[in-house]
Design an enzyme around this catalytic site. Sequence first.
Site, PDB file in Angstrom:
ATOM      1  N   SER A 209     -32.861  -6.541  20.392  1.00 19.02           N
ATOM      2  CA  SER A 209     -32.092  -5.557  21.163  1.00 19.02           C
ATOM      3  C   SER A 209     -30.611  -5.903  21.136  1.00 19.02           C
ATOM      4  O   SER A 209     -29.751  -5.043  21.037  1.00 19.02           O
ATOM      5  CB  SER A 209     -32.598  -5.508  22.603  1.00 19.02           C
ATOM      6  OG  SER A 209     -32.291  -6.705  23.268  1.00 19.02           O
ATOM      7  N   ARG A 213     -28.364  -3.106  19.415  1.00 18.39           N
ATOM      8  CA  ARG A 213     -27.513  -2.347  20.324  1.00 18.39           C
ATOM      9  C   ARG A 213     -26.093  -2.266  19.780  1.00 18.39           C
ATOM     10  O   ARG A 213     -25.504  -1.187  19.688  1.00 18.39           O
ATOM     11  CB  ARG A 213     -27.479  -3.005  21.703  1.00 18.39           C
ATOM     12  CG  ARG A 213     -26.522  -2.300  22.658  1.00 18.39           C
ATOM     13  CD  ARG A 213     -26.432  -2.996  23.990  1.00 18.39           C
ATOM     14  NE  ARG A 213     -27.733  -3.055  24.659  1.00 18.39           N
ATOM     15  CZ  ARG A 213     -28.431  -4.155  24.799  1.00 18.39           C
ATOM     16  NH1 ARG A 213     -27.967  -5.297  24.325  1.00 18.39           N
ATOM     17  NH2 ARG A 213     -29.588  -4.141  25.410  1.00 18.39           N
ATOM     18  N   ASN A 217     -24.405   1.268  18.263  1.00 21.88           N
ATOM     19  CA  ASN A 217     -23.197   1.854  18.842  1.00 21.88           C
ATOM     20  C   ASN A 217     -22.090   2.004  17.816  1.00 21.88           C
ATOM     21  O   ASN A 217     -21.436   3.028  17.721  1.00 21.88           O
ATOM     22  CB  ASN A 217     -22.703   0.986  20.003  1.00 21.88           C
ATOM     23  CG  ASN A 217     -23.369   1.359  21.298  1.00 21.88           C
ATOM     24  OD1 ASN A 217     -23.011   2.337  21.920  1.00 21.88           O
ATOM     25  ND2 ASN A 217     -24.378   0.592  21.674  1.00 21.88           N
TER      26      ASN A 217
END
Lengths: 280, 156
Positions: A209, A213, A217
Amino acid sequence: MATEALTTKGYITHHLTNLTFGQHPDGTWGFAHSAQEAGEMGFWAFNVDTLGFSVLLGVVFSLIFWRTARKATTGAPTGLQNFVEWVVEFIDTSVKDIFHSRNVLIAPLALTIFVWIFLMNLMDLVPVDLIPHAAQLAGVHFLKVVPTTDPNATLGMAFGVFLLILFYSVKIKGLGGFLGELTLHPFGKWMLPFNLFLEGVNLISKPVSLGLRLFGNLYAGEMIFILIALMYSGGLVLGLFGGVLQWAWAVFHILIILLQAFIFMVLTIVYLSMAHESSH
Amino acid sequence: MNINATMIGQMLTFVVFVWFCMKFIWPPLINVLAERTKKIADGLSAADRAEQDLELAQEKAVAQLKEAKQQAAEIIDQAHKRSSQLIDEAKSQAREEGDRLLKAAQAEIEQEFNRAREELRAKVAAIAVAGAEKVLGASVDAQAHSVLLDKLAAEL
């Protein structure tokens, strides 16, 4: 935009392809000339642009901070020292808020993560065509200037953090303690396989994660910049509109790149803090 | 976007930068910050101390001034006393001297008076004899009448 990339799809694909160095299927080593070729190179290939830009930005970070640290005085700070001290103090406060054990590694780790990732993200604000186009003129076909839009980079750092989590978990709690935490909770020893599955997923999800992440983004941000850049080929009105959009997105993106760097740092500190304290 | 050895490269790069930061960047910077904090704290406490010192010194100065004034007043007082004492002494001395001089003069006058009286007395005897001679027309034997003459002189 290369000759092959005059179509919209080609343009986008071109922007999303790394400059990959590896072994061709025929056994020779060299740069891949398409995304497909890069895929065929298998695991032992290197994205030269990702590594190059991240090393370059890391060196920039190290040099600036190192020079400042060497010349730092206890008197009234000025200019760069002021800024560097502000960053250091900010990191130090964040670490002290979250991390309560004693470990000299955590704060420098957090500083490196924050500034390095911020600098890598910052490359996103350079107009999408500028450096790749210049590189193309110099004969380089593919160039992705934002290392954090390459999952290799983000997952590389995330797994670096993961190794630290494993190391400190074993070091602080002992191998038995760590394995016990993995297997005996939350349902006691009669549900051992189930516990192991739960805690294993919990453990593995941390680096995944963390890395994905950041990648997600930045990749999305980069993609939007590319799509906006496409509008420049749509005539004057659409081009002007695109210019306004790009400016607006860039302003918003300043927030995102700072925030993502900060989130990566904070989560790293949190995970390592959890590794230092027994949670059960 | 393939997962490849870039990941390992990135991990190693990451380790190197973190190591560098831990060795050469973080410690001096955090030391500088800590030292400055200490310096500022020291400076502030020194300022506090200085303020207290100043207050103390002012109090001391006021006290000293007061003492000095008191001493000056005492000295002036003493001087006054001494001067009046001196004046008194001088007065009494002068009085004594005057008395002494007066007495000496009186004594001298008395002496002078006595001497004049003696002289007169002696002369009175001679005049009386001469008068008597005139009255009697004969000489008076001073030897023979000395008792009478002395008696006369003593009565004068």
